[in-house]
Scaffold this motif. Structure first.
Motif, mmCIF file in Angstrom:
data_model
loop_
_atom_site.group_PDB
_atom_site.id
_atom_site.type_symbol
_atom_site.label_atom_id
_atom_site.label_comp_id
_atom_site.label_asym_id
_atom_site.label_seq_id
_atom_site.Cartn_x
_atom_site.Cartn_y
_atom_site.Cartn_z
ATOM 1 N N LYS A 90 0.830 -1.199 0.000
ATOM 2 C CA LYS A 90 0.000 0.000 0.000
ATOM 3 C C LYS A 90 0.869 1.256 0.000
ATOM 4 O O LYS A 90 1.960 1.277 0.571
ATOM 5 C CB LYS A 90 -0.936 -0.009 1.217
ATOM 6 C CG LYS A 90 -1.813 -1.264 1.282
ATOM 7 C CD LYS A 90 -2.735 -1.231 2.466
ATOM 8 C CE LYS A 90 -3.508 -2.545 2.604
ATOM 9 N NZ LYS A 90 -4.343 -2.813 1.436
ATOM 10 N N VAL A 91 0.381 2.295 -0.634
ATOM 11 C CA VAL A 91 1.107 3.570 -0.754
ATOM 12 C C VAL A 91 0.272 4.668 -0.096
ATOM 13 O O VAL A 91 -0.965 4.580 -0.066
ATOM 14 C CB VAL A 91 1.389 3.921 -2.230
ATOM 15 C CG1 VAL A 91 2.312 2.907 -2.857
ATOM 16 C CG2 VAL A 91 0.097 3.985 -3.028
ATOM 17 N N PRO A 92 0.917 5.691 0.450
ATOM 18 C CA PRO A 92 0.142 6.773 1.090
ATOM 19 C C PRO A 92 -0.594 7.611 0.054
ATOM 20 O O PRO A 92 -0.193 7.716 -1.101
ATOM 21 C CB PRO A 92 1.218 7.587 1.813
ATOM 22 C CG PRO A 92 2.482 7.287 1.069
ATOM 23 C CD PRO A 92 2.367 5.884 0.592
ATOM 24 N N LEU A 93 -1.677 8.234 0.488
ATOM 25 C CA LEU A 93 -2.469 9.096 -0.398
ATOM 26 C C LEU A 93 -1.781 10.444 -0.574
ATOM 27 O O LEU A 93 -1.129 10.945 0.352
ATOM 28 C CB LEU A 93 -3.869 9.316 0.192
ATOM 29 C CG LEU A 93 -4.701 8.063 0.476
ATOM 30 C CD1 LEU A 93 -6.067 8.463 1.011
ATOM 31 C CD2 LEU A 93 -4.853 7.212 -0.776
ATOM 32 N N PRO A 94 -1.874 11.061 -1.750
ATOM 33 C CA PRO A 94 -1.300 12.396 -1.934
ATOM 34 C C PRO A 94 -2.043 13.427 -1.076
ATOM 35 O O PRO A 94 -3.249 13.313 -0.854
ATOM 36 C CB PRO A 94 -1.482 12.664 -3.431
ATOM 37 C CG PRO A 94 -2.607 11.773 -3.847
ATOM 38 C CD PRO A 94 -2.522 10.557 -2.992
#
Length: 535
Positions: free
Chosen positions: A149-153
């Motif tokens: 998972k990647v962080p949200l902008p």
């Protein structure tokens, strides 16, 4: 048994007197057909509940073969290709379903089977069991790992939304984004329930990821997959394996906002962030613009007031340090005293140093006699002459070895040059032969092409000649034009005294119209627009 001596043996069958059974005889095919008709007539339409077993996917022909089983029995099942494509519930190993269809027999195995026309989940428990099994299998592949998972902008420029364009979800999201922080929104319309829902949602996620940076359609910085609440069966499209894999493979951060807070689908585990509702997804996507402006104004005020406060603090610290520092007289007192003591010791130290150098000079001067210098010069001269002779010999040997290597290199170069010339000559001859062959082929191709072009040109010329109106004029017709050169197509368009131009096959003449034709007489149709029979 009795036999006449002069005749052939005659056998009297004892079976004539035996009783014949009344049971009719069947062939295997007849019996199989009768059983099949009996089974199909008695069980023309049935609903069977059981667990799918032995399913390995569709056959190469497109048909699906598996079994339905329970605790005490097993029933073979077949689903034809056309029906399989229309199934709302696709078969999966271990899934408990209700199969709708008709019973029939298969003569090749002396067995019976159900021909499935539709599949339904056997209650919510079967759906949950299927989802748990799919979740366990996808989780074992690592699709739900937090490391993926990647962080949200913080503030995306463009937001892509995958949802139905006609539902209330898209209006709620757009309204919430407009209240918090208006952003550019791209909507990929999909069906959020039904047979094609999963395929459309997966294609939309992959389609957003396939957009290039800087293309005509901006690539989103954030994706939102949204749907309103519904029954467990309505949300199955967002638990489809294709949708989960597309969400896990997405390089764009993705928010899952499917259903209400209590609704759970498998895309929630593969997405980077799960939102309880579509409105909450919009709140996660962007911050509040008014709060950001207030924070910026507050930080700007602090930034404006900080430099004066920092300068005043440094000024106060500098004053405190100035009070602690000693005066210039105190700093120079000890260095000045050390300088005076060194100046007092300097004359005596100079005399002592000069005396020590004088003693060393006298000790050395005894060893610097002319005889000693001459002997040393002689030894150095002999050494120099010896080195000169060695240098001449070494130079001669080096030149000889260089000359030998040069001669060997010259011989090798000559042999290599001769071999290279022979190879180039052979290659030139081969390429010359090939060039001649290509020249002959080019000449043949050119002649064939010219003949083909001439034939096509002649055919086109014949077609042009056939379509030209000059051929019609040659058959006795005339082309009528008015004074402006436009073709006159009907007698109604000619008035008395009008100047006309008639073009025949052999030339053109000018005429003046005397009057229109009588209305009672029917004008014969012209063969072509603007062409009339010559008078």
């Amino acid at each position: 048994m009795l036999a006449h001596p002069s005749s052939a043996p005659v056998r009297i069958m004892s079976a004539v007197s035996e009783p014949r059974p009344n049971t009719p005889e069947w062939t295997v095919s007849e019996l199989s057909g009768a059983l099949r008709r009996t089974v199909e007539d008695a069980y023309g339409h049935v609903r069977v509940r059981g667990e799918i077993s032995g399913y390995r996917g569709p056959h190469s022909s497109g048909h699906a073969y598996f079994s339905l089983k329970d605790e005490g029995a097993r029933l073979d099942a077949v689903c034809w290709k056309g029906t399989f494509a229309r199934l709302k519930v696709k078969p999966e190993e271990g899934l408990e379903v209700v199969a709708v269809g008709k019973l029939t027999t298969y003569p090749g195995k002396s067995g019976y089977q159900i021909v499935i026309e539709a599949l339904e989940f056997a209650g919510a428990g079967a759906i949950m069991a299927m989802l748990e099994e799919r979740k366990r299998r996808l989780q074992a592949e690592g699709l739900f790992e937090p490391a993926r998972k990647v962080p949200l902008p913080f503030l995306p420029r463009t937001i892509g939304i995958v949802t139905s364009p006609t539902g209330a979800v898209i209006r709620d999201i757009l309204h919430r984004l407009a209240d918090r922080f208006p952003r550019r929104v791209l909507v990929w319309p999909v069906r959020v329930q039904g047979e094609t829902s999963a395929a459309e949602v997966a294609a939309a996620i992959r389609g957003f990821n396939a957009l290039p940076q800087g293309g005509p359609v901006p690539r989103p910085d954030l994706l939102i997959v949204a749907r309103g609440g519904g029954a467990l069966e309505d949300l199955l499209g967002f638990s489809d394996e294709a949708v989960v894999r597309a969400a896990a493979e997405s390089t764009i951060p993705l928010i899952s906002a499917v259903g209400h807070e209590t609704d759970v689908t498998l895309i929630d585990f593969a997405a980077d962030v799960r939102a309880p509702t579509p409105t909450a997804a919009a709140e996660m996507a962007v911050p509040v613009r008014a709060e950001l402006l207030g924070t910026v104004r507050m930080l700007g005020g602090r930034l404006t007031a900080a430099p004066p406060r920092l300068a005043e603090r440094w000024r106060s610290a500098l004053r405190g340090l100035v009070r602690v520092l000693p005066s210039a007289e105190d700093l120079l007192a000890q260095p000045r005293q050390r300088l005076d003591l060194a100046a007092a010791r300097l004359p005596r130290a100079l005399r002592t140093n000069a005396g020590a150098h004088r003693v060393r000079l006298q000790a050395v001067s005894g060893r610097l006699s002319p005889a000693m210098l001459r002997a040393r010069l002689d030894r150095l001269g002999d050494r120099t002459r010896q080195l000169s002779r060695s240098l001449v010999q070494c130079t001669a040997r080096t030149m000889q070895r260089g000359a030998d290597r040069l001669a060997a290199t010259r011989d090798r170069l000559g042999a290599a040059r001769a071999a290279s010339l022979r190879a180039h000559r052979v290659q030139i001859e081969r390429r010359g032969e090939r060039l001649m062959g290509l020249h002959e082929r080019a000449v043949r191709c050119l002649s064939v092409g010219l003949r083909d072009r001439a034939r096509r040109l002649g055919a086109v010329a014949q077609v042009l000649e056939a379509l030209s109106y000059h051929g019609v004029l040659a058959r006795g017709f005339a082309l009528v034009r008015d004074a402006s050169g436009k073709a006159v197509r009907s007698a109604a368009g000619v008035s008395g005294g009008q100047v006309l131009d008639l073009e025949f096959a052999d030339g053109r003449i000018g005429v003046v119209a005397a009057g229109t034709r009588p209305t009672g007489r029917r004008t014969p149709p012209a063969p072509q627009p603007g062409l009339f029979d010559a008078p």
